[in-house]
Design an enzyme around this catalytic site. Structure first.
Site, PDB file in Angstrom:
ATOM      1  N   SER A   1      25.155 -11.807 103.590  1.00 62.41           N
ATOM      2  CA  SER A   1      24.027 -12.238 102.751  1.00 62.41           C
ATOM      3  C   SER A   1      23.465 -11.183 101.823  1.00 62.41           C
ATOM      4  CB  SER A   1      22.897 -12.768 103.639  1.00 62.41           C
ATOM      5  OG  SER A   1      23.208 -14.065 104.065  1.00 62.41           O
TER       6      SER A   1
ATOM      7  N   SER B   1      22.743 -15.249 101.359  1.00 58.07           N
ATOM      8  CA  SER B   1      21.443 -15.891 101.278  1.00 58.07           C
ATOM      9  C   SER B   1      20.408 -15.087 100.495  1.00 58.07           C
ATOM     10  CB  SER B   1      20.902 -16.130 102.692  1.00 58.07           C
ATOM     11  OG  SER B   1      20.628 -14.884 103.322  1.00 58.07           O
TER      12      SER B   1
ATOM     13  N   LYS C   1      12.958  -9.960  99.831  1.00 54.63           N
ATOM     14  CA  LYS C   1      13.416 -11.273 100.299  1.00 54.63           C
ATOM     15  C   LYS C   1      12.324 -11.914 101.154  1.00 54.63           C
ATOM     16  CE  LYS C   1      17.460 -13.294 102.684  1.00 54.63           C
ATOM     17  NZ  LYS C   1      18.720 -12.977 103.396  1.00 54.63           N
TER      18      LYS C   1
END
Lengths: 488, 484
Positions: free
Chosen positions: B175, B151, B76
């Site tokens: 997330s 996310s 990420k």
């Protein structure tokens, strides 16, 4: 000594006003590294050379508390006879400024590390207790430099993250003199503890000064103004004088004091508004989620308590008792740790009373004249002690000693050597002295007649003449004795 | 031979060790997949050349000591990576290149893995659909109009589409678990303090936690082991021994007590979610677990207090993005103007919304009513969990109230978007570990996940229970590769 009475009041047209002062002192913690990072804290380094990723708030960087700074502030708290809070919290104080990289300052808001304490001031009108409200730890900001480029502001982050202790007094101070003594005493305590070097030129000690006035006899405090970031005692005093008069004038003209933050203009010797209460920042304080609450162990506090050095107040008491000093003398000698150490070194080998006079008199005069500290004073305690011993043993006179003292300042010369080399040994041989005295008497027969007819004040003249002839080396005590018998 | 990109992380790691294939072959396969999958928009930064270089070096050195020897991993884009652009999905950091490596990614590299690329995510991890990224939407491999969740949407999408064999995300309110649920993958949020936050772009410091996202539970145990551990650079990380999760992994649940919280049976919950939950209960019973009905009475206050605490911390954490030191800077005639322009242009709408909320709830006069109250509720929620954990070993809930939704469906309705995190948020507030494991499909053949919540630092139990569900659910990711 008769005590003076406190008499600092502002005389207005409509009466006497009392000045109420509270100080928020920002004292830089003496530590090698910053409060939440391992960057060095040395003063005067090239801009932005003492900055870590944490200090410059790079993404993902986290603060880690410097344990040493915690201990330093606990020590300071103990030195202020204050309550040490076993649980305290670091909060974020949020505001935007170019030299505040995180966009917040890590500080302590609701739960400071140190609670209420006190400082004792020795004033000409007696001792005075000034309350300490709290002491908390916080980060310093960086520095914005506006005058290096016409279009840009430069930022130096060397100071960013340096540990400060904010020491807040109660509104107990009543005059610029008390402020002077308060700051010096606080600084002295911290220097004894080794927790702050107190160097105001380098910004290690600065203060926000809260000032209000009230009619003498009034119980309620007036509205206060805060004068921000004053970095010398003299400026603090001048700012207070100006500000209190300004407030009295407003009040006597039936105008209101606005609670506001003001700046002291050193060039004009005035204060001017910086921001009003309405414009005050909303700092949005909240506990810093990157740091756990600070929990101190009782054992740590006990340990630090045991390690505490003798502090000025205790040392003063001891000096009075052990060295038979007056409170006044003791006060002067303990105000700086280095001076008290020097004093104790000197008296190891000589008369205490004389040593006290020499240090508070001649030595301090040199320090003042040259504007140096005792650590820069060239004569070692050992040699000063030797000099004083030469006086008490009668080897040299006090007068000669002053000259020798002068010469010793050149490279800490041994007083024995100076005296030997220059033949300054005191003349204490009664026969020699009698010879000189007889000479003086025979040369001044007219004065002898006057003396004998009652002008006894002329005795000093004869002493002076004898000294002149002996080039100051004659033992004054013996001269006195012999002269007295000869002039009978 | 099946495409090795479909292999599990565990199988790849052992295959490389056994020399069934080289690191270079593995790496090239994932790069090849990634290159063909631009439509998914999973990557923000590709590090393919460097990855091949690393793989070649690995194959030469043949150092098989690490848990992840020779494995390429995309992460990420919230993890700071040394000399590699790190954007947090934001314009304000679009040009930011860190000089340092986050502790978590550093741990992966010291286990023998290397970086494949940086994966798309919601801006500063604020979002549940990956629609707030400055770098555009990420597409869910399960359908070209579907969000992958957020996310960690880029991570979930890349994992499900076989662009990376495993990945790490971050989870502040769900997330990791919500996108895992939306893409039929496994995602674990460790206990707060289990993994270091150092070097991860902060969203909400008291809630953020990095965690593994993998194709199966076994991989999840392996990756967690590689990334977990105390870090003296993070004051909130906890010095508790990291278990050998992989070797202790078992699907036996005999005698374990599983709590079913009644408050999670929310109004308007789709019947198929309820059905999935019941299925999960049956799976665990089958594995030997004892089911207990429990109550977490303050659950309904979790979402409102989360949306006070998280934005409050974010409003302060994001103050550093001011154009002065790094990242995007807009012009202005003075400092304040520069700030205003930089932050107006640099941040997207959702981030601005949360900064405004956060600033508001911390303001003097509102602090007590909002922030302080939310913190008190947070404590009550934590107390709820503490209490039930006297009676149960873990808690089973659905991961999300629905399967993946359509792009744009909730974009203009923040509250309905926030509701998507209703089952995941309480766990972050309590700082507990939780895992989402795929357990079935909805009527549109979209994957659904179940969530297991564990006691603090007892990641092992929820991994074991997740394995028990995984084995019985016999879940297969049914994806037609439509995006090449």
């Amino acid at each position: 000594m008769t005590k003076k009475k406190f008499d600092y009041y502002i005389k207005g047209n409509k009466g006497k006003w009392e000045v109420i002062i509270g100080l928020e002192v920002h004292a830089q913690v003496l530590s090698k590294s910053k409060l939440f990072s391992s960057s060095p804290t040395k003063f005067g380094a090239e801009p932005n050379t003492q900055v870590s990723l944490v200090d410059s708030a790079f993404p993902g960087m986290l603060p880690v508390i410097n344990q040493f700074c915690i201990e330093q502030s606990v020590k300071t708290g103990l030195g202020l006879k204050a309550k040490i809070n076993l649980n305290s919290v670091f909060d974020r104080k949020n505001y935007f400024y170019a030299d505040l990289p995180q966009g917040y300052q890590i500080s302590q808001y609701k739960n400071p590390i140190v609670g209420e304490g006190e400082i004792i001031l020795d004033m000409p009108y007696g001792t005075k207790k000034v309350g300490i409200e709290r002491l908390h730890l916080e980060q310093d900001a960086g520095k914005s430099i506006h005058d290096m480029d016409p279009d840009n502001t430069f930022v130096d982050l060397n100071r960013s993250g340096v540990a400060l202790m904010e020491i807040v007094s109660k509104p107990d101070l009543r005059s610029p003199d008390e402020v002077n003594v308060y700051i010096k005493k606080l600084r002295s305590i911290m220097r004894y503890l080794g927790t702050c070097d107190g160097n105001m030129q380098e910004g290690s000690l600065r203060a926000d000064v809260n000032v209000s006035v009230r009619k003498v006899g009034e119980k309620k405090f007036g509205t206060r103004c805060e004068i921000k970031n004053v970095n010398s005692i003299r400026f603090m005093q001048m700012a207070i004088e100006y500000e209190s008069k300004r407030q009295v004038e407003l009040l006597e003209n039936n105008k209101q004091i606005d609670q506001e933050t003001r700046l002291y203009d050193t060039r004009k010797n005035t204060t001017r508004p910086m921001r009003s209460k309405e414009d005050a920042h909303d700092y949005r304080y909240f506990p810093d989620p990157d740091l756990l609450p600070l929990n101190l162990k009782k054992s740590l506090i006990e340990k630090l308590k045991k390690e505490l050095p003798e502090l000025p107040d205790e040392k003063k008491e001891r000096f009075i008792k052990e060295h038979n000093l007056s409170a006044y003398e003791a006060n002067i000698l303990v105000s700086e740790k280095e001076v008290s150490d020097y004093y104790e070194d000197v008296i190891k080998g000589c008369d205490k009373k004389l040593a006290t006079n020499w240090i508070t008199g001649d030595l301090f005069a040199v320090l003042n004249k040259k504007n140096i500290s005792i650590s820069q004073f060239p004569i070692s305690a050992k040699n000063l002690s030797a000099l004083i011993k030469m006086i008490t043993s009668g080897k040299i006179s006090g007068k000669i000693a002053k000259d020798v003292f002068e010469k010793m300042q050149d490279n800490d010369k041994d007083p024995h050597q100076i005296v030997e080399k220059e033949g300054l040994t005191q003349q204490s041989d009664p026969k020699e002295l009698e010879k000189i005295i007889s000479e003086v008497i025979s040369k001044n027969q007219d004065k002898v007649t006057q003396y004998k007819s009652g002008k006894v004040k002329l005795f000093g003249y004869f002493v002076g003449e004898v000294m002149k002839v002996s080039k100051g080396k004659a033992n004054p005590q013996l001269v006195n004795e012999i002269l007295k018998t000869k002039l009978k | 031979m099946t495409n090795i990109s479909e292999f599990s992380l565990t199988k790849l790691a052992s295959g490389i060790k056994k020399k069934d294939f080289t690191s270079e072959e593995v790496t090239k396969t994932f790069i090849n997949n990634s290159k063909k999958s631009k439509k998914l928009n999973a990557y923000i930064t590709e590090c393919f050349d460097d990855a091949i270089e690393s793989a070649k070096n690995f194959d030469k050195k043949k150092d098989y000591k690490g848990l992840l020897s020779g494995i390429p991993i995309a992460v990420k884009d919230l993890f700071c990576t040394k000399n590699i652009k790190t954007t947090a999905g934001s314009k304000i950091l679009h040009n930011f290149i860190p000089t340092y490596e986050s502790t978590v990614t550093n741990k992966l590299w010291s286990e023998g893995a290397f970086l494949l690329g940086k994966l798309n995510c919601d801006e500063f991890a604020m979002g549940s659909s990956n629609e707030t990224s400055f770098f555009g939407n990420v597409i869910n491999p399960f359908g070209d109009k579907l969000v992958p969740g957020g996310s960690s949407g880029g991570s979930a999408s890349a994992l499900a589409a076989d662009l990376t064999p495993g990945t790490v995300g971050t989870d502040t309110g769900g997330s990791i678990r919500q996108p895992a649920s939306f893409t039929g993958t496994v995602g674990l949020k460790p206990t707060y303090g289990r993994c270091s936050r150092w070097g991860i772009v902060a969203f909400a410091s008291s809630l953020d936690q990095a965690g593994p996202m993998t194709k199966n539970v076994e991989d999840c145990a392996l990756l967690l082991q590689a990334m977990a551990g105390y870090d003296s650079k993070d004051s909130t990380s906890v010095d508790i021994k990291v278990e050998n999760y992989s070797s202790k992994l078992t699907d036996k649940a005999k005698g374990l007590k599983i709590g079913i919280p009644k408050e999670y049976r929310v109004d308007n919950m789709p019947a198929e979610i309820d059905k999935l939950w019941k299925k999960g209960i049956d799976f665990l019973k089958d594995a030997g677990a004892i089911i207990k009905n429990i109550s977490l009475p303050h659950t309904k206050y979790a979402l409102p207090s989360y949306y006070i605490v998280a934005p409050a911390e974010a409003s302060s954490n994001l103050a550093r993005y001011d154009g002065v030191k790094y990242g995007h800077r807009s012009k202005g005639n003075n400092l304040v103007e520069m700030y205003e322009n930089t932050r107006s242009e640099g941040f997207g709408d959702e981030v601005k919304r949360r900064i405004l909320i956060g600033t508001y709830v911390l303001s003097s006069g509102y602090y007590d009513a909002y922030y302080l109250k939310a913190q008190k509720i947070r404590q009550l929620i934590k107390n709820d969990f503490d209490k039930v954990f006297y009676d149960v070993d873990a808690i089973l809930t659905p991961s999300t109230p629905s399967a993946a939704f359509k792009i744009g469906e909730k974009k203009d309705d923040p509250v309905s978007m926030y509701l998507n995190d209703i089952f995941t948020v309480p766990v972050n507030l309590a700082g507990l570990p939780a895992i989402s494991v795929p357990a079935g499909y909805d009527k549109n053949n979209l994957p659904l996940g179940l969530q297991l919540v564990g006691k603090p630092f007892d990641e092992q139990t929820i991994l074991n229970l997740a394995l028990a569900i995984e084995k019985r659910a016999n879940f297969k990711r049914k994806i037609n590769v439509w995006w090449n």
